[in-house]
Design an enzyme around this catalytic site. Structure first.
Site, short mmCIF file in Angstrom:
data_model
loop_
_atom_site.label_atom_id
_atom_site.label_comp_id
_atom_site.label_asym_id
_atom_site.label_seq_id
_atom_site.Cartn_x
_atom_site.Cartn_y
_atom_site.Cartn_z
N HIS A 171 -10.05 1.05 4.91
CA HIS A 171 -7.74 1.87 5.63
C HIS A 171 -8.49 2.66 7.10
O HIS A 171 -9.36 3.32 6.24
CB HIS A 171 -7.00 1.99 4.43
CG HIS A 171 -5.67 1.84 5.06
ND1 HIS A 171 -5.59 3.09 6.14
CD2 HIS A 171 -4.84 1.02 4.95
CE1 HIS A 171 -4.54 2.75 6.36
NE2 HIS A 171 -3.39 1.60 5.57
N ASN A 220 1.00 -1.56 0.29
CA ASN A 220 0.08 0.18 0.07
C ASN A 220 0.87 1.04 -0.13
O ASN A 220 1.58 1.70 0.82
CB ASN A 220 -0.73 0.24 1.67
CG ASN A 220 -1.81 1.14 1.50
OD1 ASN A 220 -1.50 1.97 0.92
ND2 ASN A 220 -2.46 1.24 3.01
N TRP A 221 1.27 2.54 -0.84
CA TRP A 221 1.06 2.82 -1.88
C TRP A 221 1.81 4.54 -0.41
O TRP A 221 2.04 5.13 -0.01
CB TRP A 221 2.28 3.46 -2.61
CG TRP A 221 2.77 3.20 -3.49
CD1 TRP A 221 3.22 1.27 -3.06
CD2 TRP A 221 3.73 2.38 -4.56
NE1 TRP A 221 4.27 0.30 -4.14
CE2 TRP A 221 4.05 0.98 -5.46
CE3 TRP A 221 3.00 3.29 -5.72
CZ2 TRP A 221 4.70 1.46 -6.68
CZ3 TRP A 221 3.86 2.78 -7.53
CH2 TRP A 221 4.38 1.95 -7.42
N LYS A 222 0.19 4.12 -0.52
CA LYS A 222 -0.88 5.66 0.18
C LYS A 222 -0.43 6.59 -1.10
O LYS A 222 -0.43 6.14 -2.14
CB LYS A 222 -0.10 6.09 1.79
CG LYS A 222 0.20 4.81 2.03
CD LYS A 222 -0.07 4.82 4.53
CE LYS A 222 -0.18 3.75 4.83
NZ LYS A 222 -0.45 3.33 6.34
N SER A 256 3.44 -2.50 10.60
CA SER A 256 5.03 -2.47 10.28
C SER A 256 5.80 -3.25 10.69
O SER A 256 6.68 -4.23 10.68
CB SER A 256 5.45 -1.83 11.93
OG SER A 256 4.56 -0.54 12.55
N GLY A 297 2.17 1.99 11.30
CA GLY A 297 3.36 2.85 10.83
C GLY A 297 3.72 3.15 12.31
O GLY A 297 4.47 4.44 11.88
N GLU A 319 -5.67 -5.11 10.60
CA GLU A 319 -4.64 -3.92 10.59
C GLU A 319 -4.90 -3.59 12.19
O GLU A 319 -5.80 -2.53 11.66
CB GLU A 319 -4.14 -3.01 8.99
CG GLU A 319 -4.28 -4.07 8.68
CD GLU A 319 -3.60 -2.64 6.96
OE1 GLU A 319 -2.48 -2.67 7.10
OE2 GLU A 319 -4.13 -1.06 7.34
N GLU A 373 -6.68 4.72 7.88
CA GLU A 373 -6.52 6.36 7.45
C GLU A 373 -7.56 7.49 6.74
O GLU A 373 -8.17 8.02 6.97
CB GLU A 373 -5.55 6.91 6.54
CG GLU A 373 -3.49 6.15 7.40
CD GLU A 373 -2.92 5.89 6.50
OE1 GLU A 373 -2.43 5.57 5.13
OE2 GLU A 373 -1.80 4.78 7.16
N GLY A 405 3.00 -0.76 3.90
CA GLY A 405 2.95 0.16 3.93
C GLY A 405 3.74 0.88 3.63
O GLY A 405 4.65 0.65 2.93
N GLY A 406 4.54 1.27 5.14
CA GLY A 406 6.47 1.54 4.86
C GLY A 406 6.82 1.11 3.74
O GLY A 406 7.40 1.93 3.32
P1 PGA Z 1 2.83 0.14 7.54
O1 PGA Z 1 1.55 0.37 6.97
O2 PGA Z 1 3.06 -0.77 7.38
O3 PGA Z 1 3.53 1.51 7.47
O4 PGA Z 1 2.59 -0.11 9.25
C1 PGA Z 1 0.62 -0.50 6.68
C2 PGA Z 1 -0.75 0.19 6.43
O5 PGA Z 1 -1.17 1.20 6.50
O6 PGA Z 1 -1.38 -0.33 5.10
#
Ligand code: PGA
Length: 266
Positions: A108, A16-18, A224, A184, A178, A110, A245-246
């Site tokens: 998600h 997930n590049w956001k 993470s 994050g 998640e 967010e 994510g990251g």
């Molecule tokens: P993260 O994000 O791997 O940076 O913790 C995961 C996500 O939001 O899907």
């Protein structure tokens, strides 16, 4: 302990590049990622790898993947609950389907937190995705406060039940657990915590869509995830992949997650 792969569920590592990488950066990134995995001899049929770029990158990613016959899957980070009409700024599932997206991330944390998406909106988006032949990756997860008040699985279980309200048993869905506190933060859940919730989520799938669908549906862990902790999650019987994510923005790190079967002594 050996990694157990359920033959009915091909593991999925989803990046997930956001809101990162524009379409030019996306082209370079996807090309390098595909080369990196190919050079390393990755078997894309054993572990599926998918990227989730911003909307504006999708056409470029589609063109590259199809022209170079890359074995990466891709999808969008969100979809409108509506098909078309006066919904400024929204993107229809029909458009994503035209771009040959296989997946779409829905709900998600967010989106739920920063954009106020309720369980009802998430359910409507899941229904829209299925209608347009996109496989929804339904995200659920509890905050640190929820964890303290309700325990580990109550909130994710309730969110999944709500998200499945309009889903028939034929749907091809993916669930992503998640924990909000792990996203994050650098503080991932333990494999045991992920397994406990994943098992509870599979029980919801079984109850609502039947045992057969529950047995075929992939449940991902997210929060993470890195090359150094992925194998622990993949050893758990109900965890079938990761939503990253990251670490999905770093080619070497993401490939090492995708290739978890090779780089860690099993
Ligand atoms: P993260 O994000 O791997 O940076 O913790 C995961 C996500 O939001 O899907």
């Amino acid at each position: 302990m050996a990694v157990t792969i359920n033959p009915r569920r091909t593991p999925l590592i989803a990046g997930n590049w956001k809101m990162n990488l524009d379409h030019l950066q996306a082209i370079a990134f996807v090309q390098k990622l595909a080369w990196n995995l190919k050079d390393a001899g990755h078997d894309f049929t054993a572990v599926e790898a998918a990227v989730f770029p911003p909307f504006t990158d999708l056409r470029s990613v589609q063109t590259l993947i199809s022209a170079d016959k890359l074995q990466l899957a891709y999808g969008a980070q969100d979809v409108s609950e509506h098909d078309s009409g006066a919904y400024t700024g929204e993107i229809s599932g029909a458009f994503l389907s035209q771009l040959e997206c296989r997946y779409v991330i829905i709900g998600h944390s967010e989106r739920r937190t920063l954009h106020g998406e309720s369980d009802a909106v998430v359910a409507a988006k899941v229904a829209a995705a299925i209608k347009h032949n996109l496989s929804p990756i339904i995200c659920v997860g509890e905050t640190a406060e929820d964890l303290e008040t309700h325990g580990p699985s109550a909130v994710p279980v309730a969110q999944l039940r709500a998200a499945l309200a309009g889903v028939s048993n034929a749907a091809d869905i993916v669930v992503a657990y998640e924990p909000v506190w792990a996203i994050g933060s650098g503080q991932a859940a333990t494999p045991e915590q992920a397994e406990q919730v994943a098992a509870a989520l599979r029980a919801v799938l079984s109850e609502t869509l039947g045992q057969d669908v529950a047995g075929k549906t992939r449940i991902l862990y997210g929060g993470s995830v890195k090359g150094s902790n992925i194998a622990g999650f993949m050893r758990e019987p109900n965890v079938d992949g990761a939503l990253v994510g990251g670490a999905s923005l770093d080619i070497a790190e993401f490939s090492s997650i995708v290739r978890y079967q090779k780089h860690v002594a099993l």
